[in-house]
Design a protein around this motif. Structure first.
Motif, mmCIF file in Angstrom:
data_model
loop_
_atom_site.group_PDB
_atom_site.id
_atom_site.type_symbol
_atom_site.label_atom_id
_atom_site.label_comp_id
_atom_site.label_asym_id
_atom_site.label_seq_id
_atom_site.Cartn_x
_atom_site.Cartn_y
_atom_site.Cartn_z
ATOM 1 N N TYR B 33 -0.731 -12.819 11.798
ATOM 2 C CA TYR B 33 0.315 -11.830 11.585
ATOM 3 C C TYR B 33 -0.351 -10.539 11.085
ATOM 4 O O TYR B 33 -1.374 -10.579 10.406
ATOM 5 C CB TYR B 33 1.308 -12.279 10.506
ATOM 6 C CG TYR B 33 2.148 -13.472 10.868
ATOM 7 C CD1 TYR B 33 1.707 -14.772 10.626
ATOM 8 C CD2 TYR B 33 3.420 -13.308 11.425
ATOM 9 C CE1 TYR B 33 2.493 -15.873 10.940
ATOM 10 C CE2 TYR B 33 4.211 -14.413 11.733
ATOM 11 C CZ TYR B 33 3.734 -15.682 11.486
ATOM 12 O OH TYR B 33 4.511 -16.775 11.793
ATOM 13 N N PHE B 35 0.704 -6.690 9.181
ATOM 14 C CA PHE B 35 1.733 -6.097 8.322
ATOM 15 C C PHE B 35 1.387 -4.671 7.956
ATOM 16 O O PHE B 35 0.210 -4.284 7.931
ATOM 17 C CB PHE B 35 1.844 -6.870 6.988
ATOM 18 C CG PHE B 35 1.938 -8.342 7.163
ATOM 19 C CD1 PHE B 35 0.796 -9.104 7.292
ATOM 20 C CD2 PHE B 35 3.174 -8.952 7.226
ATOM 21 C CE1 PHE B 35 0.875 -10.468 7.476
ATOM 22 C CE2 PHE B 35 3.263 -10.316 7.416
ATOM 23 C CZ PHE B 35 2.104 -11.077 7.534
ATOM 24 N N TYR B 37 2.321 -2.591 4.500
ATOM 25 C CA TYR B 37 2.932 -2.574 3.189
ATOM 26 C C TYR B 37 2.907 -1.129 2.682
ATOM 27 O O TYR B 37 1.974 -0.370 2.953
ATOM 28 C CB TYR B 37 2.166 -3.461 2.199
ATOM 29 C CG TYR B 37 2.530 -4.920 2.240
ATOM 30 C CD1 TYR B 37 1.919 -5.780 3.149
ATOM 31 C CD2 TYR B 37 3.474 -5.446 1.371
ATOM 32 C CE1 TYR B 37 2.246 -7.131 3.181
ATOM 33 C CE2 TYR B 37 3.810 -6.792 1.396
ATOM 34 C CZ TYR B 37 3.196 -7.613 2.302
ATOM 35 O OH TYR B 37 3.522 -8.959 2.336
ATOM 36 N N MET B 45 4.428 -2.848 -4.458
ATOM 37 C CA MET B 45 4.128 -3.038 -3.033
ATOM 38 C C MET B 45 5.365 -3.577 -2.331
ATOM 39 O O MET B 45 5.970 -4.546 -2.780
ATOM 40 C CB MET B 45 3.002 -4.055 -2.874
ATOM 41 C CG MET B 45 1.701 -3.643 -3.501
ATOM 42 S SD MET B 45 0.820 -2.508 -2.471
ATOM 43 C CE MET B 45 0.337 -3.576 -1.152
ATOM 44 N N LEU B 47 6.972 -4.680 1.562
ATOM 45 C CA LEU B 47 6.717 -4.939 2.973
ATOM 46 C C LEU B 47 7.556 -4.005 3.827
ATOM 47 O O LEU B 47 8.766 -3.916 3.671
ATOM 48 C CB LEU B 47 7.058 -6.391 3.313
ATOM 49 C CG LEU B 47 6.853 -6.798 4.768
ATOM 50 C CD1 LEU B 47 5.384 -6.713 5.159
ATOM 51 C CD2 LEU B 47 7.383 -8.206 5.005
ATOM 52 N N ARG B 50 6.447 -6.278 10.003
ATOM 53 C CA ARG B 50 5.579 -7.411 10.298
ATOM 54 C C ARG B 50 5.532 -7.635 11.807
ATOM 55 O O ARG B 50 6.545 -7.475 12.483
ATOM 56 C CB ARG B 50 6.124 -8.661 9.616
ATOM 57 C CG ARG B 50 5.273 -9.891 9.790
ATOM 58 C CD ARG B 50 5.843 -11.060 9.042
ATOM 59 N NE ARG B 50 6.921 -11.684 9.789
ATOM 60 C CZ ARG B 50 7.487 -12.823 9.419
ATOM 61 N NH1 ARG B 50 7.106 -13.428 8.330
ATOM 62 N NH2 ARG B 50 8.450 -13.351 10.140
ATOM 63 N N PHE B 91 -0.620 0.352 3.383
ATOM 64 C CA PHE B 91 -1.692 -0.599 3.584
ATOM 65 C C PHE B 91 -1.403 -1.455 4.805
ATOM 66 O O PHE B 91 -0.324 -2.040 4.934
ATOM 67 C CB PHE B 91 -1.837 -1.519 2.370
ATOM 68 C CG PHE B 91 -2.302 -0.834 1.126
ATOM 69 C CD1 PHE B 91 -1.392 -0.328 0.209
ATOM 70 C CD2 PHE B 91 -3.654 -0.675 0.864
ATOM 71 C CE1 PHE B 91 -1.812 0.308 -0.943
ATOM 72 C CE2 PHE B 91 -4.094 -0.044 -0.292
ATOM 73 C CZ PHE B 91 -3.174 0.454 -1.189
ATOM 74 N N ILE B 95 -3.118 -11.640 8.212
ATOM 75 C CA ILE B 95 -3.226 -13.011 7.722
ATOM 76 C C ILE B 95 -3.343 -13.964 8.897
ATOM 77 O O ILE B 95 -2.632 -13.846 9.895
ATOM 78 C CB ILE B 95 -2.039 -13.392 6.807
ATOM 79 C CG1 ILE B 95 -2.338 -14.680 6.031
ATOM 80 C CG2 ILE B 95 -0.749 -13.552 7.593
ATOM 81 C CD1 ILE B 95 -1.387 -14.922 4.863
ATOM 82 N N TYR B 96 -4.282 -14.898 8.774
ATOM 83 C CA TYR B 96 -4.460 -15.950 9.753
ATOM 84 C C TYR B 96 -3.359 -16.979 9.537
ATOM 85 O O TYR B 96 -3.091 -17.380 8.410
ATOM 86 C CB TYR B 96 -5.840 -16.582 9.574
ATOM 87 C CG TYR B 96 -6.057 -17.863 10.343
ATOM 88 C CD1 TYR B 96 -6.405 -19.038 9.683
ATOM 89 C CD2 TYR B 96 -5.942 -17.877 11.731
ATOM 90 C CE1 TYR B 96 -6.615 -20.206 10.379
ATOM 91 C CE2 TYR B 96 -6.153 -19.049 12.435
ATOM 92 C CZ TYR B 96 -6.483 -20.216 11.760
ATOM 93 O OH TYR B 96 -6.691 -21.367 12.456
ATOM 94 N N SER B 97 -2.688 -17.403 10.607
ATOM 95 C CA SER B 97 -1.537 -18.284 10.450
ATOM 96 C C SER B 97 -1.808 -19.713 10.895
ATOM 97 O O SER B 97 -0.892 -20.514 10.995
ATOM 98 C CB SER B 97 -0.343 -17.728 11.232
ATOM 99 O OG SER B 97 -0.670 -17.573 12.603
ATOM 100 N N GLN B 103 -4.851 -16.224 3.220
ATOM 101 C CA GLN B 103 -5.277 -15.082 2.425
ATOM 102 C C GLN B 103 -4.942 -13.814 3.175
ATOM 103 O O GLN B 103 -5.373 -13.609 4.310
ATOM 104 C CB GLN B 103 -6.778 -15.175 2.189
ATOM 105 C CG GLN B 103 -7.338 -14.076 1.344
ATOM 106 C CD GLN B 103 -8.794 -14.306 1.042
ATOM 107 O OE1 GLN B 103 -9.250 -15.436 1.047
ATOM 108 N NE2 GLN B 103 -9.521 -13.253 0.786
ATOM 109 N N LEU B 104 -4.155 -12.968 2.524
ATOM 110 C CA LEU B 104 -3.776 -11.686 3.108
ATOM 111 C C LEU B 104 -4.916 -10.716 2.854
ATOM 112 O O LEU B 104 -5.291 -10.488 1.704
ATOM 113 C CB LEU B 104 -2.482 -11.219 2.446
ATOM 114 C CG LEU B 104 -1.691 -10.094 3.083
ATOM 115 C CD1 LEU B 104 -1.239 -10.476 4.479
ATOM 116 C CD2 LEU B 104 -0.493 -9.750 2.228
ATOM 117 N N PHE B 106 -6.257 -6.903 3.094
ATOM 118 C CA PHE B 106 -5.736 -5.545 3.161
ATOM 119 C C PHE B 106 -6.798 -4.558 3.612
ATOM 120 O O PHE B 106 -7.993 -4.720 3.323
ATOM 121 C CB PHE B 106 -5.243 -5.094 1.785
ATOM 122 C CG PHE B 106 -3.951 -5.728 1.347
ATOM 123 C CD1 PHE B 106 -3.957 -6.898 0.606
ATOM 124 C CD2 PHE B 106 -2.734 -5.153 1.663
ATOM 125 C CE1 PHE B 106 -2.776 -7.492 0.197
ATOM 126 C CE2 PHE B 106 -1.540 -5.730 1.256
ATOM 127 C CZ PHE B 106 -1.558 -6.903 0.521
#
Lengths: 114, 116
Positions: B33, B35, B37, B45, B47, B50, B91, B95-97, B103-104, B106
């Protein structure tokens, strides 16, 4: 009603002291995080807890110790504070293990070490 | 390891105009995903938008839309009809899904100023 709340919002302290930042979320989320934002605004994950268990622990000095008494709370304790610890610390939470990436952040706690 | 790059440290736009913020990322994964932010001066922060990597259609949220180019690993944010309240740090994040810990990551952010 604030979804993710952190206290204190501002903290000024001397080098060598020990301090804690508290975080609480009322969203019913399973996962909570601590992020550090340095003076250049760079955000980096420090820790992640899922259902009170540590799942991410990035390269952070062991002076930093997270504690999760229950899944709604994740506190950050810092021992022997150093000048380089000055930053804004953000708590966040997400549903599940956060693999959809939608994090809800607190307002941040600005720590200044003198 | 994934990296996210925002090449514009600062940008400005006149109120009511349109602005595009750039983001590129590097990953060998196929499921992820992306994003945007927003961090206003109040620090919190939020969102903005996405995008799921498996969706070809670009995500939109009111005045905010993205241009997702998967092959080029590019993910830009377009803000239409800019408002003073859009002034903030923006920002880009990844993120790997797939399976594993999440871990997000940035980018370093773009400071956007909307000029009246």
């Amino acid at each position: 009603d604030t979804a993710v709340s952190q206290t204190p919002k501002y903290l000024v302290t001397q080098m060598g002291n020990d301090k804690s930042i508290k975080c609480e979320q009322n969203l019913g989320h399973d996962t909570m995080y601590w992020y550090k934002q340095d003076s250049k605004k760079f955000l980096k994950i420090m820790f992640s807890y899922n259902n009170k268990e540590l799942i991410i622990n990035e390269t952070v000095p062991n002076r930093f110790s997270p504690k999760s008494p229950d899944k709604a709370h994740l506190n950050l304790h810092i021992n022997s504070l150093e000048l380089g610890d000055s930053a804004v610390y953000f708590c966040a939470s997400s549903q599940g293990q956060g693999n959809t990436g939608e994090l809800f952040f607190g307002e941040g706690s600005r720590l200044t070490v003198l | 390891a994934q990296t996210v790059t925002q090449s514009q440290p600062e940008m400005s736009v006149q109120e009511a105009e349109t602005v595009t913020l750039s983001c590129t990322y590097d990953t060998s994964e196929n499921n992820y995903y992306l994003f945007w932010y927003k961090q206003p001066p109040s620090r919190q922060m939020i969102l903005v938008i996405r995008q799921e990597a498996y969706k070809q259609q670009n995500a939109t949220e009111n005045r905010f839309s993205v241009n997702f180019q998967k092959a080029a690993k590019s993910f830009s944010l377009k803000i239409s009809d800019s408002q003073l309240g859009d002034t903030a740090m923006y920002f880009c994040a990844f993120i790997y899904s797939g399976a594993g810990s999440y871990q997000l990551t940035f980018g370093k952010g773009t400071k956007l100023s909307v000029i009246p």
